[in-house]
Design an enzyme around this catalytic site. Structure first.
Site, PDB file in Angstrom:
ATOM      1  N   GLY A 191       0.866  -1.180   0.000  1.00  0.00           N
ATOM      2  CA  GLY A 191       0.000   0.000   0.000  1.00  0.00           C
ATOM      3  C   GLY A 191       0.899   1.225   0.000  1.00  0.00           C
ATOM      4  O   GLY A 191       1.565   1.505   0.991  1.00  0.00           O
ATOM      5  N   ALA A 192       0.942   1.926  -1.130  1.00  0.00           N
ATOM      6  CA  ALA A 192       1.799   3.109  -1.236  1.00  0.00           C
ATOM      7  C   ALA A 192       0.964   4.377  -1.126  1.00  0.00           C
ATOM      8  O   ALA A 192       1.219   5.370  -1.810  1.00  0.00           O
ATOM      9  CB  ALA A 192       2.570   3.075  -2.552  1.00  0.00           C
ATOM     10  N   VAL A 229      -0.480   6.342   4.408  1.00  0.00           N
ATOM     11  CA  VAL A 229       0.203   5.702   5.530  1.00  0.00           C
ATOM     12  C   VAL A 229       1.463   4.980   5.039  1.00  0.00           C
ATOM     13  O   VAL A 229       2.541   5.103   5.622  1.00  0.00           O
ATOM     14  CB  VAL A 229      -0.725   4.706   6.269  1.00  0.00           C
ATOM     15  CG1 VAL A 229       0.037   3.990   7.380  1.00  0.00           C
ATOM     16  CG2 VAL A 229      -1.952   5.421   6.835  1.00  0.00           C
ATOM     17  N   ASP A 265       2.037  -1.739  -4.571  1.00  0.00           N
ATOM     18  CA  ASP A 265       0.656  -1.259  -4.652  1.00  0.00           C
ATOM     19  C   ASP A 265       0.025  -1.873  -5.897  1.00  0.00           C
ATOM     20  O   ASP A 265       0.732  -2.336  -6.796  1.00  0.00           O
ATOM     21  CB  ASP A 265       0.625   0.272  -4.746  1.00  0.00           C
ATOM     22  CG  ASP A 265      -0.690   0.876  -4.281  1.00  0.00           C
ATOM     23  OD1 ASP A 265      -0.719   1.481  -3.195  1.00  0.00           O
ATOM     24  OD2 ASP A 265      -1.706   0.722  -5.013  1.00  0.00           O
ATOM     25  N   ASN A 279     -12.018  -4.245   2.742  1.00  0.00           N
ATOM     26  CA  ASN A 279     -10.644  -4.468   3.178  1.00  0.00           C
ATOM     27  C   ASN A 279     -10.338  -5.938   3.468  1.00  0.00           C
ATOM     28  O   ASN A 279      -9.184  -6.355   3.383  1.00  0.00           O
ATOM     29  CB  ASN A 279     -10.318  -3.569   4.382  1.00  0.00           C
ATOM     30  CG  ASN A 279     -10.096  -2.118   3.944  1.00  0.00           C
ATOM     31  OD1 ASN A 279     -10.077  -1.823   2.756  1.00  0.00           O
ATOM     32  ND2 ASN A 279      -9.943  -1.221   4.899  1.00  0.00           N
ATOM     33  N   ASN A 295      -7.562  -1.157   8.483  1.00  0.00           N
ATOM     34  CA  ASN A 295      -8.730  -1.196   9.375  1.00  0.00           C
ATOM     35  C   ASN A 295      -9.896  -1.974   8.777  1.00  0.00           C
ATOM     36  O   ASN A 295      -9.997  -2.057   7.554  1.00  0.00           O
ATOM     37  CB  ASN A 295      -9.172   0.250   9.672  1.00  0.00           C
ATOM     38  CG  ASN A 295      -8.332   0.865  10.780  1.00  0.00           C
ATOM     39  OD1 ASN A 295      -8.154   0.252  11.826  1.00  0.00           O
ATOM     40  ND2 ASN A 295      -7.841   2.065  10.552  1.00  0.00           N
ATOM     41  N   ARG A 336      -2.045   9.234  21.020  1.00  0.00           N
ATOM     42  CA  ARG A 336      -3.165  10.193  21.014  1.00  0.00           C
ATOM     43  C   ARG A 336      -3.587  10.548  22.435  1.00  0.00           C
ATOM     44  O   ARG A 336      -3.968  11.689  22.723  1.00  0.00           O
ATOM     45  CB  ARG A 336      -4.330   9.613  20.205  1.00  0.00           C
ATOM     46  CG  ARG A 336      -4.027   9.639  18.707  1.00  0.00           C
ATOM     47  CD  ARG A 336      -5.098   8.995  17.870  1.00  0.00           C
ATOM     48  NE  ARG A 336      -4.814   9.240  16.451  1.00  0.00           N
ATOM     49  CZ  ARG A 336      -5.268   8.488  15.460  1.00  0.00           C
ATOM     50  NH1 ARG A 336      -6.019   7.419  15.719  1.00  0.00           N
ATOM     51  NH2 ARG A 336      -4.967   8.794  14.213  1.00  0.00           N
ATOM     52  N   HIS A 388      -8.914  -1.245  18.561  1.00  0.00           N
ATOM     53  CA  HIS A 388      -8.577   0.008  17.878  1.00  0.00           C
ATOM     54  C   HIS A 388      -9.861   0.541  17.259  1.00  0.00           C
ATOM     55  O   HIS A 388     -10.129   0.355  16.085  1.00  0.00           O
ATOM     56  CB  HIS A 388      -7.521  -0.275  16.814  1.00  0.00           C
ATOM     57  CG  HIS A 388      -7.010   0.945  16.117  1.00  0.00           C
ATOM     58  ND1 HIS A 388      -6.483   2.031  16.781  1.00  0.00           N
ATOM     59  CD2 HIS A 388      -6.951   1.256  14.798  1.00  0.00           C
ATOM     60  CE1 HIS A 388      -6.114   2.944  15.903  1.00  0.00           C
ATOM     61  NE2 HIS A 388      -6.388   2.505  14.688  1.00  0.00           N
TER      62      HIS A 388
HETATM   63  N1  APR Z   1      -2.707  -4.428  -2.874  1.00  0.00           N
HETATM   64  C1  APR Z   1      -1.850  -3.408  -2.682  1.00  0.00           C
HETATM   65  N2  APR Z   1      -2.253  -2.131  -2.469  1.00  0.00           N
HETATM   66  C2  APR Z   1      -3.566  -1.904  -2.478  1.00  0.00           C
HETATM   67  C3  APR Z   1      -4.525  -2.932  -2.668  1.00  0.00           C
HETATM   68  C4  APR Z   1      -4.044  -4.232  -2.870  1.00  0.00           C
HETATM   69  N3  APR Z   1      -4.864  -5.272  -3.067  1.00  0.00           N
HETATM   70  N4  APR Z   1      -5.752  -2.366  -2.623  1.00  0.00           N
HETATM   71  C5  APR Z   1      -5.582  -1.054  -2.379  1.00  0.00           C
HETATM   72  N5  APR Z   1      -4.257  -0.759  -2.304  1.00  0.00           N
HETATM   73  C6  APR Z   1      -3.604   0.518  -2.089  1.00  0.00           C
HETATM   74  C7  APR Z   1      -4.284   1.683  -2.781  1.00  0.00           C
HETATM   75  O1  APR Z   1      -3.986   1.706  -4.168  1.00  0.00           O
HETATM   76  C8  APR Z   1      -3.677   2.857  -2.014  1.00  0.00           C
HETATM   77  O2  APR Z   1      -2.486   3.326  -2.646  1.00  0.00           O
HETATM   78  O3  APR Z   1      -3.624   0.876  -0.715  1.00  0.00           O
HETATM   79  C9  APR Z   1      -3.339   2.271  -0.659  1.00  0.00           C
HETATM   80  C10 APR Z   1      -4.131   2.876   0.481  1.00  0.00           C
HETATM   81  O4  APR Z   1      -3.742   4.185   0.586  1.00  0.00           O
HETATM   82  P1  APR Z   1      -4.739   5.370   1.026  1.00  0.00           P
HETATM   83  O5  APR Z   1      -6.001   5.263   0.244  1.00  0.00           O
HETATM   84  O6  APR Z   1      -3.958   6.622   0.999  1.00  0.00           O
HETATM   85  O7  APR Z   1      -5.109   4.952   2.542  1.00  0.00           O
HETATM   86  P2  APR Z   1      -4.241   5.211   3.851  1.00  0.00           P
HETATM   87  O8  APR Z   1      -4.641   6.503   4.460  1.00  0.00           O
HETATM   88  O9  APR Z   1      -2.814   4.960   3.566  1.00  0.00           O
HETATM   89  O10 APR Z   1      -4.812   4.065   4.814  1.00  0.00           O
HETATM   90  C11 APR Z   1      -4.559   2.706   4.540  1.00  0.00           C
HETATM   91  O11 APR Z   1      -4.529   2.117   6.841  1.00  0.00           O
HETATM   92  O12 APR Z   1      -5.024   3.390   8.683  1.00  0.00           O
HETATM   93  C12 APR Z   1      -5.503   2.430   7.808  1.00  0.00           C
HETATM   94  O13 APR Z   1      -7.891   2.822   7.757  1.00  0.00           O
HETATM   95  C13 APR Z   1      -6.699   2.939   7.035  1.00  0.00           C
HETATM   96  O14 APR Z   1      -7.307   0.825   6.117  1.00  0.00           O
HETATM   97  C14 APR Z   1      -6.667   2.048   5.825  1.00  0.00           C
HETATM   98  C15 APR Z   1      -5.169   1.827   5.607  1.00  0.00           C
END
Ligand code: APR
Length: 311
Positions: free
Chosen positions: A10-11, A14, A34, A96, A121, A152, A176
């Site tokens: 996940g790039a 977070v 990603d 998720n 989450n 927090r 959480h």
């Molecule tokens: N494999 C890899 N990456 C994925 C997949 C997958 N199957 N599905 C989604 N992603 C990537 C998305 O393309 C996106 O770049 O996960 C990334 C999520 O990034 P954001 O949408 O910016 O979310 P973020 O704020 O990083 O949160 C990610 O962490 O804190 C928790 O609740 C939050 O579940 C969420 C996770």
């Protein structure tokens, strides 16, 4: 110089912030994976451009291919949807879960010896799901929740009292989410519990602010959820694991009888080091605290049972 290898799945907000902090701390070479083509590669290139300015040693690469993650020491899973205003973490469950299943299978195949740190989450459910799907010993699958919730709580105490953040030690345990259990008796300013320093109603307000700390950020951002403090919390855990420090960090771990709780993942202080969770020393909770933690565990267990995750 060689560095340990950390994969961040996940790039997004977070994941990329986690990668940045790992590099700035000189902790590990990082691979960002990603599903979106170009995003992990682009962010990795941007971070590599930062390298000559910040002078960090490790490197980062972005990819859509798990073969590039092979042999990682730690895999951090942030893939998934974040919350939108008004959503609870549980609202993310269906989408998720599918993402977590697909990620954990591929990540474990590439790095069967790694420690897996889940962030997606609803955290306590996703970490349990990751453990079940992985087939790994539970010590090697944990989640990031308690470090963030405790941070927090520390902020809420500092903001309310004006005490320097460096003099505050805070602890939040349990789920959480709304069933979180901030622990005021274990939250201190200069080693004095806040229960001895503040009237009960003020302590209650700080507990409430802690429980809703993530939602406060979501409401302000309007799109996306928190990422700076989550990334810092992840990196604290990863550094303890890679450095084999045995640091006691509130972590989402599978309990097997500790605190009278069995077969549930939720946050309690745990010693982290090589191999993941090294031990779960039990705090001397009083009856009310123990009941609150067990109640939090029942909430998580009910969610796990509702989707048929537990055997
Ligand atoms: N494999 C890899 N990456 C994925 C997949 C997958 N199957 N599905 C989604 N992603 C990537 C998305 O393309 C996106 O770049 O996960 C990334 C999520 O990034 P954001 O949408 O910016 O979310 P973020 O704020 O990083 O949160 C990610 O962490 O804190 C928790 O609740 C939050 O579940 C969420 C996770």
């Amino acid at each position: 110089m060689t560095f340990p290898k950390v994969t961040v799945v996940g790039a997004g907000q977070v994941g990329a912030t986690t990668a940045e902090l790992l590099l700035l701390h000189g902790t590990a070479d990082v691979v960002m994976v990603d599903v979106v083509e170009g995003v992990p590669q682009g962010k990795a290139l941007d971070l590599m451009h930062l390298r000559s300015i910040e002078r960090f040693g490790p490197s980062v690469r972005g990819t859509n291919d798990y073969s590039d993650t092979a042999g990682s020491d730690v895999v951090v899973i942030t893939a998934g949807l974040p919350r939108k205003p008004g959503m609870t973490r549980d609202d993310l469950l269906a989408a998720n879960s599918d993402i977590m299943r697909s990620v954990i299978t591929q990540a474990v195949e590439a790095s069967p010896e790694a420690v897996f740190v889940c962030v997606t989450n609803p955290l306590d459910i996703m970490t349990y799901l990751a453990w079940r799907e992985s087939g790994l010993p539970h010590e090697r699958v944990l989640g990031m929740g308690g470090v963030l919730d405790s941070a927090r709580f520390a902020f809420a105490v500092a903001h309310h009292t004006g005490a320097p953040i460096t003099e505050i030690d805070a602890l939040a345990m349990g789920a959480h989410g709304d069933a979180m259990v901030p622990m005021p008796r274990f939250t201190t300013i200069n080693d004095v519990p806040i229960t001895d320093l503040l009237p009960a109603h003020e302590v209650d307000e700080l507990v409430e602010r802690t429980i809703h700390g993530g939602a406060e950020v979501v409401a302000l951002l309007k799109s996306g959820s928190a990422f700076y403090a989550p990334a810092g919390s992840i990196v604290a855990m990863v550094r303890a694991i890679l450095g084999d420090t045995g640091a006691l960090l509130p972590s989402c771990v599978r309990l097997t009888g500790e605190y009278g709780i069995d077969d549930v993942y939720l946050s309690v202080p745990a010693r982290l080091g090589a191999g993941g969770v090294q031990s779960v020393p039990e705090l001397p909770l009083n009856d009310a605290e123990l009941e609150a933690l067990q109640s939090s565990a029942r909430t998580v267990a009910a969610s796990l049972d509702a989707i048929g995750l537990r055997a």
